[in-house]
Design an enzyme around this catalytic site. Structure first.
Site, PDB file in Angstrom:
ATOM      1  N   HIS A   1     -47.712  11.014  41.699  1.00 19.80           N
ATOM      2  CA  HIS A   1     -47.774  11.137  43.150  1.00 19.80           C
ATOM      3  C   HIS A   1     -49.048  10.485  43.674  1.00 19.80           C
ATOM      4  CE1 HIS A   1     -44.364  13.626  42.902  1.00 19.80           C
ATOM      5  NE2 HIS A   1     -44.888  14.817  43.134  1.00 19.80           N
TER       6      HIS A   1
ATOM      7  N   CYS B   1     -47.184  20.307  42.725  1.00 18.93           N
ATOM      8  CA  CYS B   1     -47.777  19.094  42.153  1.00 18.93           C
ATOM      9  C   CYS B   1     -48.426  18.202  43.210  1.00 18.93           C
ATOM     10  CB  CYS B   1     -46.722  18.307  41.375  1.00 18.93           C
ATOM     11  SG  CYS B   1     -45.207  17.962  42.279  1.00 18.93           S
TER      12      CYS B   1
END
Length: 351
Positions: free
Chosen positions: A256, A132
């Site tokens: 993120h 990710c």
């Protein structure tokens, strides 16, 4: 005469990423016939909604893949490592979201906006989905690489608690609750006075940042940092690309962020780079610092693109850019990219 739509299995349908996957499948174009939900034996019999239809979860077994054309795996590495080859042997093309096969030279690592043709070369019947953190960055960097040709990446990631799974989410929520009812003066910057359970993190995450994600690997680097390096090289087909990463865990539930210093072979300009990013598939340019417009996790959570802002040409090098990126690690960083890869495979069945 129309061709039969491929059948799809979602393995790990009851997990955190699997839940997001069902939502994404319900909103994406319908390119499948049967959709089969697969999970552990303890989840068998549960009923979940997908595309407006209530589906019953079946237990993971070799027979669960009979008649399945495409199988998306949203499970831990060890489960994928055991079961993905079984699914492939039963005739399914596996799209795996774990880290089990990412660096296997016979398994393509695919980001549809960057290297879609790689999905066709799958000698093991498996296609891998990147980590990710890499995914939050590589869509934007892939577009810039086409224009300017990358030489080097220096990356600092600011990774959400959900990157550590449901335990990470639960831990941060519990820590926030613990410190919320405490007089700020009593903490004095040291949340360890209040927090006794760090969960999957090596230090308290609430009111803190932790410069560590993953496990210890060679020369003091963490596994997350090496993933950014190795996966970027593989996706871009640039085995000699210089990549240095420092991964930091921050007290954000989901999304993120990354600060990237990218050096290119060609000279760059801020305005041209902004144009490239504005036109790039899977990227949302959100960059007007004069008016304090730039991406933050609060803007990005629940959305699909990689958001990019703070685009600057280096003050000391006209071949380098600095930029800040955010991407929802449970959507494009996991479920969405897996769904997009599966759609590439589905096209092969209907041509």
């Amino acid at each position: 005469m129309s061709k039969k739509l491929p059948s799809l299995a979602v393995v790990g349908a009851t997990g955190a990423v699997g839940t997001v996957m069902l939502d994404i499948l319900s909103k994406r174009p319908n390119v499948y016939g049967e959709i089969r939900l697969i999970a552990s034996a303890r989840s068998a019999g549960k009923k979940l909604l997908c595309r407006g239809e209530e589906l019953t979860v079946v237990a993971l077994s070799p027979e669960a893949f009979d008649g399945i054309d495409i199988a998306m795996f949203d499970v831990p590495d060890e489960i994928s490592e055991e079961w993905a080859p079984i699914a492939a042997a039963r005739g399914a093309v596996v799209v795996d979201n774990s880290g089990a096969f990412r660096m296997d030279p016979e398994v393509p690592l695919v980001v549809p906006e960057v290297n879609p043709k790689a999905a066709k070369k799958r000698p093991k019947g498996i296609i891998s989905n990147p980590n990710c953190t890499t995914l939050s960055m590589i869509v934007a960097m892939g577009a810039l690489n086409k224009k300017y040709k990358l030489k080097e990446l220096v990356v600092a990631s600011y990774q959400a608690a959900s990157g550590a799974g449901q335990q990470g989410i639960d831990t941060l929520r519990a820590q926030i609750s613990a410190v919320a009812g405490t007089n700020a003066g009593d903490i004095a910057g040291d949340s360890r006075k209040i927090i006794s359970d760090n969960g999957p993190f090596p230090a308290p995450l609430a009111l803190n940042v932790v410069p560590w994600a993953g496990s210890l690997k060679e020369k003091g680097y963490s596994s997350e940092e090496l993933k950014v390096r190795n996966e970027s090289r593989k996706i871009l087909d640039m085995p000699e690309l210089k990549v240095s990463a420092t991964c930091v865990r921050v007290p954000v539930l989901t999304t993120h962020s990354l600060a990237v210093h990218a050096t290119f072979k060609k000279k760059v300009s801020r305005e041209e780079a902004q144009d490239v990013l504005r036109d790039a598939a899977g990227v949302k340019l959100h960059d007007d610092p004069e008016n304090y417009i730039f991406p933050t996790p609060a803007d990005v959570v629940g959305t699909d693109p990689t958001w990019v802002g703070r685009v600057r040409r280096s003050l000391d090098d006209n071949h380098s850019l600095d930029l800040f990126l955010c991407g929802d690690n449970l959507r494009k960083g996991a479920a969405l990219n897996t769904a997009q890869i599966a759609e590439l495979v589905a096209e092969e069945f209907t041509k």
